[in-house]
Design a protein around this motif. Structure first.
Motif, PDB file in Angstrom:
ATOM      1  N   GLY A 102       0.802  -1.227   0.000  1.00 12.19           N
ATOM      2  CA  GLY A 102       0.000   0.000   0.000  1.00 12.19           C
ATOM      3  C   GLY A 102       0.829   1.268   0.000  1.00 12.19           C
ATOM      4  O   GLY A 102       0.271   2.370  -0.021  1.00 12.19           O
ATOM      5  N   ASP A 103       2.150   1.137   0.051  1.00 13.04           N
ATOM      6  CA  ASP A 103       3.018   2.318   0.004  1.00 13.04           C
ATOM      7  C   ASP A 103       3.399   2.558  -1.463  1.00 13.04           C
ATOM      8  O   ASP A 103       4.196   1.817  -2.031  1.00 13.04           O
ATOM      9  N   PRO A 133      -0.629  -7.330   6.141  1.00 12.61           N
ATOM     10  CA  PRO A 133       0.005  -7.078   7.440  1.00 12.61           C
ATOM     11  C   PRO A 133       1.353  -6.365   7.296  1.00 12.61           C
ATOM     12  O   PRO A 133       2.072  -6.575   6.306  1.00 12.61           O
ATOM     13  N   LEU A 134       1.707  -5.586   8.324  1.00 13.76           N
ATOM     14  CA  LEU A 134       3.095  -5.115   8.443  1.00 13.76           C
ATOM     15  C   LEU A 134       3.933  -6.305   8.945  1.00 13.76           C
ATOM     16  O   LEU A 134       3.451  -7.436   8.939  1.00 13.76           O
ATOM     17  N   GLY A 135       5.169  -6.056   9.369  1.00 12.47           N
ATOM     18  CA  GLY A 135       6.070  -7.158   9.755  1.00 12.47           C
ATOM     19  C   GLY A 135       5.489  -8.049  10.846  1.00 12.47           C
ATOM     20  O   GLY A 135       4.786  -7.573  11.743  1.00 12.47           O
ATOM     21  N   PHE A 136       5.781  -9.342  10.757  1.00 10.94           N
ATOM     22  CA  PHE A 136       5.275 -10.298  11.752  1.00 10.94           C
ATOM     23  C   PHE A 136       6.150 -10.267  13.012  1.00 10.94           C
ATOM     24  O   PHE A 136       7.380 -10.234  12.930  1.00 10.94           O
ATOM     25  N   MET A 137       5.516 -10.393  14.173  1.00 10.57           N
ATOM     26  CA  MET A 137       6.265 -10.540  15.430  1.00 10.57           C
ATOM     27  C   MET A 137       7.153 -11.777  15.375  1.00 10.57           C
ATOM     28  O   MET A 137       8.241 -11.810  15.939  1.00 10.57           O
ATOM     29  N   SER A 138       6.665 -12.806  14.677  1.00 15.84           N
ATOM     30  CA  SER A 138       7.393 -14.076  14.624  1.00 15.84           C
ATOM     31  C   SER A 138       8.732 -13.976  13.904  1.00 15.84           C
ATOM     32  O   SER A 138       9.553 -14.890  14.012  1.00 15.84           O
ATOM     33  N   ASN A 139       8.999 -12.861  13.207  1.00 14.58           N
ATOM     34  CA  ASN A 139      10.329 -12.708  12.607  1.00 14.58           C
ATOM     35  C   ASN A 139      11.405 -12.703  13.702  1.00 14.58           C
ATOM     36  O   ASN A 139      12.566 -12.989  13.433  1.00 14.58           O
ATOM     37  N   THR A 187      -9.555  -3.737   1.302  1.00 10.49           N
ATOM     38  CA  THR A 187      -8.125  -3.958   1.525  1.00 10.49           C
ATOM     39  C   THR A 187      -7.827  -3.553   2.954  1.00 10.49           C
ATOM     40  O   THR A 187      -8.105  -2.414   3.340  1.00 10.49           O
ATOM     41  N   TYR A 188      -7.319  -4.500   3.741  1.00 10.96           N
ATOM     42  CA  TYR A 188      -7.101  -4.254   5.166  1.00 10.96           C
ATOM     43  C   TYR A 188      -5.609  -4.259   5.484  1.00 10.96           C
ATOM     44  O   TYR A 188      -4.941  -5.281   5.330  1.00 10.96           O
ATOM     45  N   THR A 189      -5.096  -3.129   5.950  1.00  9.49           N
ATOM     46  CA  THR A 189      -3.705  -3.070   6.411  1.00  9.49           C
ATOM     47  C   THR A 189      -3.693  -3.348   7.913  1.00  9.49           C
ATOM     48  O   THR A 189      -4.444  -2.719   8.665  1.00  9.49           O
ATOM     49  N   LEU A 190      -2.869  -4.310   8.324  1.00  8.69           N
ATOM     50  CA  LEU A 190      -2.865  -4.743   9.723  1.00  8.69           C
ATOM     51  C   LEU A 190      -1.555  -4.392  10.407  1.00  8.69           C
ATOM     52  O   LEU A 190      -0.480  -4.563   9.831  1.00  8.69           O
ATOM     53  N   SER A 191      -1.660  -3.949  11.655  1.00  5.44           N
ATOM     54  CA  SER A 191      -0.462  -3.742  12.472  1.00  5.44           C
ATOM     55  C   SER A 191      -0.731  -4.274  13.867  1.00  5.44           C
ATOM     56  O   SER A 191      -1.870  -4.591  14.214  1.00  5.44           O
TER      57      SER A 191
END
Ligand SMILES: NC(=O)c1ccc[n+]([C@@H]2O[C@H](COP(=O)([O-])OP(=O)(O)OC[C@H]3O[C@@H](n4cnc5c(N)ncnc54)[C@H](OP(=O)(O)O)[C@@H]3O)[C@@H](O)[C@H]2O)c1
Length: 287
Positions: A102-103, A133-139, A187-191
C-alpha cells in the motif's frame, strides 16, 4: 467449505486452528500431505501453486479460498490460483499480501511481487479481499539462536520501528473475513498495537525471559547471511533485507486500528507474543 493454502506455515496453521474452532469445514493445501502434521478434522490435499494442473480439482466444492504465496513466485502462483478459482466457481479469494504493497513509493521486491499477485486476483473476476500485514512478530524467531547461545539480538536498522503484528491476529482477521460477509473489495492493512525497534523488542524479550538480552546493530549483509543460514533462499533474503531497510521510513511505524475493527479484539502486544513463544528462546547452558 474453505480452502486454506499455506496451511503448514506460520499464518496458515493459526488460521486452520481458528477455523476448526469455529466449526467450519476446511480443506488444507500442502505440497507434502504426509508430513503436514495438520489436526484431525481437516481435509488435507496435495497442491502446488506452481503447477496449475490440478488446482481446479483441488477447489471442487470450495466456496472461499485463503491464498498464501511466498517469494519471487508470488505473481505466478497468485495468477495460477486465481485462474483456477474462477474456473472452479469459487465465490471469494482472501489474499495474504504485505503491508507495504500500500506504500506507493515502495519499489523493492516484496511489495512489487504482491502488487502483481493482487492484480491477478482482481483480474480473475472472483470477489476478493486483500489482507496486508506489516512485519510479523514471529520474525523475532530469527534471533532465537543468538539469544539462546549468548543473550544477544543482532539486527540491522536499529533506528527503524515497525508496528509488528502477531500472526495470530493476522489469522483472526482472515478467519473473520472468510466466515462473514461485507468484506468483498476491501483492503485491510494490519499492524500490532505499537511500533518497536529491534532494541525495544530485545528489551521486552529480556523482561519475559528474565535475563539480560542485549541488542547489537549489524550491517544488512550480515543479517542477510544469518537468515540465509536459517534456510531462507538467497533472493528472498535480499528482498527481506530491502523491506527491513524501509523500517527507517515512517510507513511501517504507523499503527492501524484494523485488527480490532474486524475481529472486535485488540491486537496482541509483542510481550504477549514473546510469552507464548518463550520456550523457543529458552537458555541452553553447558554444565
Ligand atoms: N514475515 C513477515 O514479516 C510478513 C509480513 C507481511 C506479509 N508477509 C507475507 O506472508 C506470507 C508468508 O506467510 P507465512 O510466514 O505464514 O509463510 P511460511 O510460514 O513461510 O509458510 C509458507 C507456506 O507456503 C506453502 N508453500 C510454499 N510453496 C508452495 C507452493 N509452491 N505451492 C503450495 N504451497 C506452497 C508452504 O506449504 P508446504 O511446504 O506444506 O507445501 C507453507 O505452508 C508471504 O506472502 C509474505 O510476503 C510476511
Amino acid at each position: 467449505m474453505i480452502l486454506v493454502t499455506g496451511a503448514t506455515g506460520t499464518v496458515g496453521r493459526e488460521l486452520v486452528g481458528r477455523l476448526l474452532a469455529l466449526g467450519v469445514p476446511i480443506r488444507a493445501a500442502t505440497r507434502r500431505p504426509d508430513s503436514a502434521g495438520l489436526p484431525d478434522g481437516v481435509q488435507v490435499v496435495r497442491a502446488d501453486l506452481g503447477g496449475p494442473d490440478g488446482l481446479v480439482d483441488v477447489m471442487h466444492g470450495i466456496d472461499r479460498v485463503f491464498l498464501l504465496s511466498n517469494g519471487p513466485e508470488i505473481p505466478i502462483h497468485d495468477a495460477n490460483l486465481a485462474e483456477a478459482a474462477a474456473k472452479a466457481g469459487v465465490d471469494h479469494i482472501v489474499k495474504l499480501s504485505s503491508g507495504r504493497t500500500g506504500d506507493d513509493t515502495a519499489t523493492d521486491p516484496i511489495p512489487t511481487w504482491h502488487r502483481a499477485g493482487e492484480q491477478a486476483v482482481r483480474d480473475s473476476g472472483v470477489a476478493w479481499t486483500m489482507v496486508r500485514p506489516l512485519g510479523f512478530m514471529s520474525n523475532a524467531l530469527h534471533w532465537a539462536d543468538s539469544i539462546r547461545d549468548h543473550d544477544t539480538v543482532y539486527a540491522p536498522f536499529g533506528q527503524g520501528r515497525i508496528a509488528v503484528v502477531d500472526p495470530h491476529d493476522v489469522a483472526a482477521v482472515a478467519a473473520t473475513v472468510l466466515t462473514t460477509d461485507g468484506h468483498a473489495g476491501e483492503t485491510y492493512t494490519l499492524s500490532g498495537p505499537e511500533p518497536l525497534s529491534p532494541g525495544e523488542q530485545a528489551d521486552i524479550l529480556a523482561e519475559v525471559l528474565g535475563r539480560p538480552v542485549r541488542y547489537v546493530e549489524v550491517a544488512p549483509d550480515t543479517a542477510r547471511q544469518a537468515i540465509v543460514d536459517h534456510g531462507v533462499p538467497d533472493e528472498l533474503a535480499s528482498a527481506i533485507m530491502a523491506l527491513r531497510a524501509t523500517a527507517l521510513e515512517a510507513f511501517t511505524s504507523v499503527v492501524h486500528p484494523t485488527v480490532e475493527k474486524i475481529t472486535g479484539t485488540m491486537p496482541r502486544s509483542f510481550r504477549v507474543w514473546a510469552e507464548r513463544h518463550r520456550h523457543q528462546f529458552a537458555e541452553v547452558r553447558a554444565g
